[in-house]
Design a protein around this motif. Structure first.
Motif, short mmCIF file in Angstrom:
data_model
loop_
_atom_site.label_atom_id
_atom_site.label_comp_id
_atom_site.label_asym_id
_atom_site.label_seq_id
_atom_site.Cartn_x
_atom_site.Cartn_y
_atom_site.Cartn_z
N ARG A 18 -76.98 -45.72 -54.24
CA ARG A 18 -77.17 -44.34 -54.67
C ARG A 18 -75.82 -43.65 -54.70
O ARG A 18 -75.15 -43.56 -53.66
CB ARG A 18 -78.12 -43.58 -53.76
CG ARG A 18 -78.46 -42.20 -54.34
CD ARG A 18 -79.46 -41.42 -53.53
NE ARG A 18 -78.86 -40.75 -52.40
CZ ARG A 18 -79.36 -39.65 -51.82
NH1 ARG A 18 -80.46 -39.12 -52.31
NH2 ARG A 18 -78.77 -39.12 -50.77
N LEU A 19 -75.45 -43.18 -55.86
CA LEU A 19 -74.22 -42.42 -56.01
C LEU A 19 -74.52 -40.93 -55.88
O LEU A 19 -75.56 -40.47 -56.33
CB LEU A 19 -73.57 -42.70 -57.35
CG LEU A 19 -73.29 -44.16 -57.70
CD1 LEU A 19 -72.57 -44.24 -59.04
CD2 LEU A 19 -72.50 -44.85 -56.62
N SER A 20 -73.58 -40.22 -55.28
CA SER A 20 -73.68 -38.78 -55.17
C SER A 20 -72.46 -38.14 -55.83
O SER A 20 -71.39 -38.73 -55.88
CB SER A 20 -73.73 -38.35 -53.69
OG SER A 20 -74.83 -38.92 -53.03
N CYS A 21 -72.66 -36.93 -56.30
CA CYS A 21 -71.56 -36.15 -56.87
C CYS A 21 -71.69 -34.73 -56.36
O CYS A 21 -72.65 -34.03 -56.68
CB CYS A 21 -71.63 -36.19 -58.39
SG CYS A 21 -70.44 -35.11 -59.21
N ALA A 22 -70.73 -34.33 -55.54
CA ALA A 22 -70.73 -32.99 -54.97
C ALA A 22 -69.86 -32.07 -55.81
O ALA A 22 -68.71 -32.42 -56.15
CB ALA A 22 -70.21 -33.04 -53.54
N ALA A 23 -70.41 -30.92 -56.14
CA ALA A 23 -69.69 -29.95 -56.96
C ALA A 23 -69.28 -28.75 -56.13
O ALA A 23 -70.02 -28.30 -55.25
CB ALA A 23 -70.57 -29.51 -58.12
N SER A 24 -68.12 -28.22 -56.42
CA SER A 24 -67.66 -27.00 -55.76
C SER A 24 -68.06 -25.81 -56.61
O SER A 24 -68.41 -25.94 -57.77
CB SER A 24 -66.15 -27.04 -55.57
OG SER A 24 -65.52 -27.02 -56.84
N GLY A 25 -68.02 -24.66 -56.00
CA GLY A 25 -68.32 -23.45 -56.76
C GLY A 25 -69.78 -23.08 -56.71
O GLY A 25 -70.64 -23.89 -56.35
N ARG A 26 -70.06 -21.85 -57.11
CA ARG A 26 -71.43 -21.35 -57.03
C ARG A 26 -72.15 -21.40 -58.36
O ARG A 26 -73.22 -20.87 -58.48
CB ARG A 26 -71.41 -19.91 -56.51
CG ARG A 26 -70.91 -19.79 -55.08
CD ARG A 26 -70.91 -18.35 -54.62
NE ARG A 26 -69.90 -17.57 -55.33
CZ ARG A 26 -69.74 -16.27 -55.16
NH1 ARG A 26 -70.53 -15.60 -54.36
NH2 ARG A 26 -68.79 -15.64 -55.83
N THR A 27 -71.53 -22.04 -59.37
CA THR A 27 -72.15 -22.04 -60.69
C THR A 27 -72.72 -23.40 -61.07
O THR A 27 -72.98 -23.66 -62.23
CB THR A 27 -71.11 -21.63 -61.75
OG1 THR A 27 -70.01 -22.57 -61.70
CG2 THR A 27 -70.61 -20.24 -61.49
N PHE A 28 -72.94 -24.26 -60.08
CA PHE A 28 -73.42 -25.61 -60.34
C PHE A 28 -74.69 -25.61 -61.18
O PHE A 28 -74.84 -26.39 -62.11
CB PHE A 28 -73.65 -26.33 -59.01
CG PHE A 28 -74.24 -27.70 -59.15
CD1 PHE A 28 -75.55 -27.96 -58.76
CD2 PHE A 28 -73.48 -28.75 -59.64
CE1 PHE A 28 -76.09 -29.22 -58.86
CE2 PHE A 28 -74.01 -30.02 -59.75
CZ PHE A 28 -75.31 -30.26 -59.36
#
Length: 125
Positions: A18-28
């Motif tokens: 399982r790959l994960s991708c974490a995004a920064s910011g509040r506009t995800f």
């Protein structure tokens, strides 16, 4: 948007990751998200995409029925569950963000504005 992938590794054929991708910011939640992959000597290819709400998904034929894309907007994270892995799935996997607001999910790498650095997935036979 900054994207950071994780979860890659070495797995035997038939296994799962399982790959994960974490995004920064509040506009995800404002972005459709996609997963792409690139094997040595090959062009980057589309794997899967998911709409902003998570209610709509689309897959490349090569992974349909084996991979599942999902997202948790509260955690600013998108995932891809990869089952029944094959040696031909070996590649660097990238997540990407698309700000397109239209109804369809896009599959062209050039249409995605933001990219992570990728995570290596190696499937041994």
């Amino acid at each position: 948007v900054q994207l950071v992938e994780s979860g890659g590794g070495l797995v035997q054929a038939g296994g799962s990751l399982r790959l994960s991708c974490a995004a920064s910011g509040r506009t995800f939640r404002g972005y459709a998200m996609g997963w792409f992959r690139q094997a040595p000597g090959k062009e980057r290819e589309f794997v899967a995409a998911i709409s902003r709400s998570g209610g709509n998904t689309y897959y490349a034929d090569s992974v349909k029925g084996r991979f599942t894309i999902s997202r948790e907007n509260a955690k600013n994270t998108v995932y891809v569950q990869m089952n029944s892995l094959k040696p031909e799935d070996t590649a660097v996997y990238y997540c990407a963000a698309d700000s397109y607001l239209g109804p369809r999910l896009r599959v062209g790498a050039a249409e995605y504005e933001y990219w992570g650095l990728g995570t290596q997935v190696t499937v041994s036979s």
